[in-house]
Design an enzyme around this catalytic site. Structure first.
Site, PDB file in Angstrom:
ATOM      1  N   THR A   1      51.277  33.084  45.763  1.00  0.00           N
ATOM      2  CA  THR A   1      50.802  34.455  45.920  1.00  0.00           C
ATOM      3  C   THR A   1      49.390  34.523  46.498  1.00  0.00           C
ATOM      4  OG1 THR A   1      50.169  36.401  44.648  1.00  0.00           O
ATOM      5  CG2 THR A   1      50.070  34.336  43.480  1.00  0.00           C
ATOM      6  N   ASP A   2      49.092  35.652  47.138  1.00  0.00           N
ATOM      7  CA  ASP A   2      47.726  35.861  47.638  1.00  0.00           C
ATOM      8  C   ASP A   2      46.740  36.138  46.502  1.00  0.00           C
ATOM      9  OD1 ASP A   2      48.578  38.418  46.934  1.00  0.00           O
ATOM     10  OD2 ASP A   2      48.047  39.363  48.840  1.00  0.00           O
ATOM     11  N   GLU A   3      47.277  36.403  45.294  1.00  0.00           N
ATOM     12  CA  GLU A   3      46.380  36.747  44.180  1.00  0.00           C
ATOM     13  C   GLU A   3      45.492  35.574  43.771  1.00  0.00           C
ATOM     14  OE1 GLU A   3      47.938  38.996  40.964  1.00  0.00           O
ATOM     15  OE2 GLU A   3      49.213  40.204  42.255  1.00  0.00           O
TER      16      GLU A   3
ATOM     17  N   TYR B   1      48.141  35.690  35.214  1.00  0.00           N
ATOM     18  CA  TYR B   1      49.203  35.392  36.192  1.00  0.00           C
ATOM     19  C   TYR B   1      48.636  34.612  37.375  1.00  0.00           C
ATOM     20  CZ  TYR B   1      52.116  36.128  40.330  1.00  0.00           C
ATOM     21  OH  TYR B   1      52.827  35.942  41.499  1.00  0.00           O
TER      22      TYR B   1
ATOM     23  N   LYS C   1      49.296  30.754  38.749  1.00  0.00           N
ATOM     24  CA  LYS C   1      49.813  30.421  40.094  1.00  0.00           C
ATOM     25  C   LYS C   1      48.807  29.524  40.833  1.00  0.00           C
ATOM     26  CE  LYS C   1      53.155  31.708  41.864  1.00  0.00           C
ATOM     27  NZ  LYS C   1      54.576  31.229  41.851  1.00  0.00           N
TER      28      LYS C   1
HETATM   29  P1  NAD Z   1      60.957  37.787  39.634  1.00  0.00           P
HETATM   30  O1  NAD Z   1      60.205  37.978  38.355  1.00  0.00           O
HETATM   31  O2  NAD Z   1      61.776  38.887  40.183  1.00  0.00           O
HETATM   32  O3  NAD Z   1      61.945  36.524  39.471  1.00  0.00           O
HETATM   33  C1  NAD Z   1      61.565  35.350  38.812  1.00  0.00           C
HETATM   34  C2  NAD Z   1      62.836  34.568  38.492  1.00  0.00           C
HETATM   35  O4  NAD Z   1      62.456  33.334  37.858  1.00  0.00           O
HETATM   36  C3  NAD Z   1      63.786  35.280  37.539  1.00  0.00           C
HETATM   37  O5  NAD Z   1      65.102  35.227  38.015  1.00  0.00           O
HETATM   38  C4  NAD Z   1      63.637  34.508  36.239  1.00  0.00           C
HETATM   39  O6  NAD Z   1      64.820  34.519  35.438  1.00  0.00           O
HETATM   40  C5  NAD Z   1      63.321  33.106  36.746  1.00  0.00           C
HETATM   41  N1  NAD Z   1      62.593  32.300  35.745  1.00  0.00           N
HETATM   42  C6  NAD Z   1      61.505  32.689  35.033  1.00  0.00           C
HETATM   43  N2  NAD Z   1      61.139  31.700  34.194  1.00  0.00           N
HETATM   44  C7  NAD Z   1      61.999  30.669  34.421  1.00  0.00           C
HETATM   45  C8  NAD Z   1      62.116  29.364  33.871  1.00  0.00           C
HETATM   46  N3  NAD Z   1      61.273  28.936  32.913  1.00  0.00           N
HETATM   47  N4  NAD Z   1      63.083  28.544  34.325  1.00  0.00           N
HETATM   48  C9  NAD Z   1      63.947  28.984  35.297  1.00  0.00           C
HETATM   49  N5  NAD Z   1      63.905  30.215  35.830  1.00  0.00           N
HETATM   50  C10 NAD Z   1      62.926  31.049  35.403  1.00  0.00           C
HETATM   51  O7  NAD Z   1      59.889  37.271  40.668  1.00  0.00           O
HETATM   52  P2  NAD Z   1      59.756  37.566  42.252  1.00  0.00           P
HETATM   53  O8  NAD Z   1      58.994  38.800  42.428  1.00  0.00           O
HETATM   54  O9  NAD Z   1      61.062  37.376  42.880  1.00  0.00           O
HETATM   55  O10 NAD Z   1      58.796  36.344  42.652  1.00  0.00           O
HETATM   56  C11 NAD Z   1      59.342  35.063  42.955  1.00  0.00           C
HETATM   57  C12 NAD Z   1      58.199  34.105  43.238  1.00  0.00           C
HETATM   58  O11 NAD Z   1      57.422  34.600  44.320  1.00  0.00           O
HETATM   59  C13 NAD Z   1      57.239  33.918  42.077  1.00  0.00           C
HETATM   60  O12 NAD Z   1      56.862  32.557  42.036  1.00  0.00           O
HETATM   61  C14 NAD Z   1      56.050  34.794  42.424  1.00  0.00           C
HETATM   62  O13 NAD Z   1      54.868  34.285  41.871  1.00  0.00           O
HETATM   63  C15 NAD Z   1      56.047  34.685  43.935  1.00  0.00           C
HETATM   64  N6  NAD Z   1      55.488  35.842  44.647  1.00  0.00           N
HETATM   65  C16 NAD Z   1      55.963  37.108  44.396  1.00  0.00           C
HETATM   66  C17 NAD Z   1      55.452  38.190  45.121  1.00  0.00           C
HETATM   67  C18 NAD Z   1      55.951  39.595  44.886  1.00  0.00           C
HETATM   68  O14 NAD Z   1      55.373  40.537  45.438  1.00  0.00           O
HETATM   69  N7  NAD Z   1      56.999  39.818  44.123  1.00  0.00           N
HETATM   70  C19 NAD Z   1      54.462  37.971  46.092  1.00  0.00           C
HETATM   71  C20 NAD Z   1      53.990  36.663  46.312  1.00  0.00           C
HETATM   72  C21 NAD Z   1      54.529  35.618  45.592  1.00  0.00           C
HETATM   73  O1  DAU Z   2      50.038  40.153  45.789  1.00  0.00           O
HETATM   74  C1  DAU Z   2      51.200  39.487  45.397  1.00  0.00           C
HETATM   75  C2  DAU Z   2      51.559  39.879  43.984  1.00  0.00           C
HETATM   76  O2  DAU Z   2      52.022  41.223  44.037  1.00  0.00           O
HETATM   77  C3  DAU Z   2      52.625  38.968  43.375  1.00  0.00           C
HETATM   78  O3  DAU Z   2      52.111  37.678  43.251  1.00  0.00           O
HETATM   79  C4  DAU Z   2      53.056  39.499  42.006  1.00  0.00           C
HETATM   80  O4  DAU Z   2      54.118  38.709  41.494  1.00  0.00           O
HETATM   81  C5  DAU Z   2      53.528  40.926  42.155  1.00  0.00           C
HETATM   82  O5  DAU Z   2      53.857  41.459  40.876  1.00  0.00           O
HETATM   83  C6  DAU Z   2      52.443  41.781  42.816  1.00  0.00           C
HETATM   84  O6  DAU Z   2      51.312  41.963  41.931  1.00  0.00           O
HETATM   85  P1  DAU Z   2      50.571  43.380  41.788  1.00  0.00           P
HETATM   86  O7  DAU Z   2      49.873  43.409  40.490  1.00  0.00           O
HETATM   87  O8  DAU Z   2      49.801  43.698  43.006  1.00  0.00           O
HETATM   88  O9  DAU Z   2      51.886  44.343  41.778  1.00  0.00           O
HETATM   89  P2  DAU Z   2      52.275  45.612  40.897  1.00  0.00           P
HETATM   90  O10 DAU Z   2      53.513  46.169  41.490  1.00  0.00           O
HETATM   91  O11 DAU Z   2      52.275  45.322  39.436  1.00  0.00           O
HETATM   92  O12 DAU Z   2      51.086  46.623  41.188  1.00  0.00           O
HETATM   93  C7  DAU Z   2      50.751  47.043  42.506  1.00  0.00           C
HETATM   94  C8  DAU Z   2      49.541  47.943  42.417  1.00  0.00           C
HETATM   95  O13 DAU Z   2      49.913  49.172  41.751  1.00  0.00           O
HETATM   96  C9  DAU Z   2      48.407  47.374  41.588  1.00  0.00           C
HETATM   97  O14 DAU Z   2      47.168  47.784  42.155  1.00  0.00           O
HETATM   98  C10 DAU Z   2      48.580  48.023  40.213  1.00  0.00           C
HETATM   99  C11 DAU Z   2      49.160  49.382  40.561  1.00  0.00           C
HETATM  100  N1  DAU Z   2      50.090  49.968  39.547  1.00  0.00           N
HETATM  101  C12 DAU Z   2      51.128  49.189  39.119  1.00  0.00           C
HETATM  102  C13 DAU Z   2      52.044  49.692  38.215  1.00  0.00           C
HETATM  103  C14 DAU Z   2      53.169  48.823  37.715  1.00  0.00           C
HETATM  104  C15 DAU Z   2      49.940  51.267  39.138  1.00  0.00           C
HETATM  105  O15 DAU Z   2      49.005  51.978  39.547  1.00  0.00           O
HETATM  106  N2  DAU Z   2      50.843  51.762  38.236  1.00  0.00           N
HETATM  107  C16 DAU Z   2      51.880  51.027  37.740  1.00  0.00           C
HETATM  108  O16 DAU Z   2      52.657  51.540  36.897  1.00  0.00           O
END
Ligand code: NAD
Ligand code: DAU
Length: 350
Positions: free
Chosen positions: A130-132, A155, A159
């Protein structure tokens, strides 16, 4: 151009993982794809309903934190690629309970790395990150691959640790690795705890939409299918040991996103103009809330000719349409019924 025969995808029942698995069957048609997932609250096999009977696809339920289980899996299948997505992924949950994040994201990643290094087969390890990890930007500037790590939530710290472990295994043991750090994804099958699906769900059901703080935090939004295409480009042609940033070139404030979704839903549902505003509720800010993320995609664009292709306008419209035509999926998730999908399809676990 690399190709693979036996691919392990971890976290394939999650949001991004399910898009990756579905597309991998097309991208690598000769490969066998094994989806290892623990099925936490975020794992949902309904996300893969359309491909579950594909002979090239199998699902294995298991926990990456269980080293003996992971070792056995690698003995049973001789993987030549691991695409590692399994993680605890929601920042708010990491603030409530950091330990689940430390276990899965750090220990789980270490278990996989250790097992790959010990296995007697050549295997490429790809970490989806992630970019975080880069922290928070001010009003200007972009994250590049050389931006220093400065994670600020449990989180992102977990990562960042897993990224460091992946690089440590590359340098110490010569394990072939690739890492990508991606911005905020959105699209179909995203669990409605994340901003975009939560806002869609709440507006549709005329429920309050919580906006943290002043609503002016900025995220760089990327349509999930574009993310998956970037991962394939890196898998096929990325330089081993390298990191690639992936972003959408689509910076938006949270309040912009909320308003746009509100307008589209009011229009679709035939509600009065600006009806959505009634449901927008400014709430207490997230502790340590990162102000702005924005990605510089120059490296992946120049080296691998990948660029985001779906505009925010089109992506949001497609996403809202998907949630509207898949109300069942959303209902099953919000009611908890999706938890019994595996049992209905495959029977009890051993
Ligand atoms: P998600 O939470 O939707 O899915 C995570 C999956 O991992 C789930 O299916 C869960 O059951 C599985 N999991 C969790 N713990 C586990 C364990 N101990 N063993 C096996 N499986 C397990 O997540 P996502 O949003 O699809 O993100 C996937 C990956 O991409 C993550 O590594 C996240 O950090 C990264 N990522 C997500 C975003 C985003 O915006 N969603 C952005 C950048 C990077
Ligand atoms: O940048 C990549 C990341 O983006 C991933 O690594 C994470 O897995 C993914 O969850 C996401 O993180 P964020 O914290 O940016 O996403 P989230 O959807 O939780 O929130 C997006 C923005 O919206 C953030 O500034 C918080 C705000 N927010 C979020 C929720 C859930 C609200 O204002 N209200 C809300 O109810």
């Amino acid at each position: 151009m690399r190709t693979f025969d036996k691919i392990l995808v971890t976290g394939g029942a999650g949001f991004i993982g399910s898009h990756l698995v579905r597309n991998a069957l097309v991208e690598f048609p000769n490969a066998e794809i094994i989806n290892l997932d623990k099925l936490t609250y975020a794992g949902n096999l309904e996300n893969l309903k359309d491909i579950e009977s594909n002979p090239k696809y199998s699902f294995v339920k298991g926990d990456i934190c269980d080293l003996e289980f992971v070792k056995q899996l690698f003995e049973d299948y001789h993987f030549d690629l691991v695409v590692h997505l399994a993680a605890e992924s929601h920042v708010d949950r990491s603030i409530e309970n950091p330990f689940a994040f430390l276990h899965t994201n750090i220990l789980g990643t270490a278990n996989l790395l250790h097992t790959v290094v010990k296995s007697d087969h050549d295997c490429l390890f790809y970490h989806v990150s992630t970019d975080e990890v880069y922290g928070s930007l001010g009003e200007t500037g972009l994250f590049t691959e050389s931006t220093s790590y400065d994670p600020r939530s449990p989180y992102s710290a977990s990562k960042a640790s897993s990224d460091h472990l992946v690089r440590a295994f590359y340098h110490t043991y010569g394990l072939p690795v690739l890492i990508s750090n991606c911005s905020n994804n959105y699209g179909p099958y995203q669990f409605p705890e994340k901003l975009i699906p939560l806002v869609i769900h709440n507006f549709l059901n005329q429920k309050s939409v919580p906006v943290y703080g002043d609503g002016l935090n900025v995220r760089d939004w990327l349509y999930v299918e574009d993310h998956v295409k970037a991962i394939f480009a890196i898998l096929k042609k990325g330089r081993i040991g390298e990191t690639y940033n992936i972003g959408g070139n689509a910076e938006r404030t949270n309040i912009d996103i909320v308003s746009r979704i509100g307008e589209i839903i009011d229009n679709i549902e035939g509600r009065t103009y600006n009806n959505y505003k009634e449901y927008v509720t400014f709430v207490k800010d997230r502790p340590g809330h990162d102000r702005r993320y924005a990605i510089d995609c120059t490296k992946i664009s120049k080296e691998l000719e990948w660029n985001p292709s779906v505009t925010m306008k089109k992506g949001l419209e497609q996403t809202i349409k998907w949630y509207l035509t898949n109300k069942n999926w959303l209902d099953n998730v919000t009611s908890g019924d999706y938890r019994s999908y595996y049992k209905k399809q495959y029977g009890d676990f051993k």
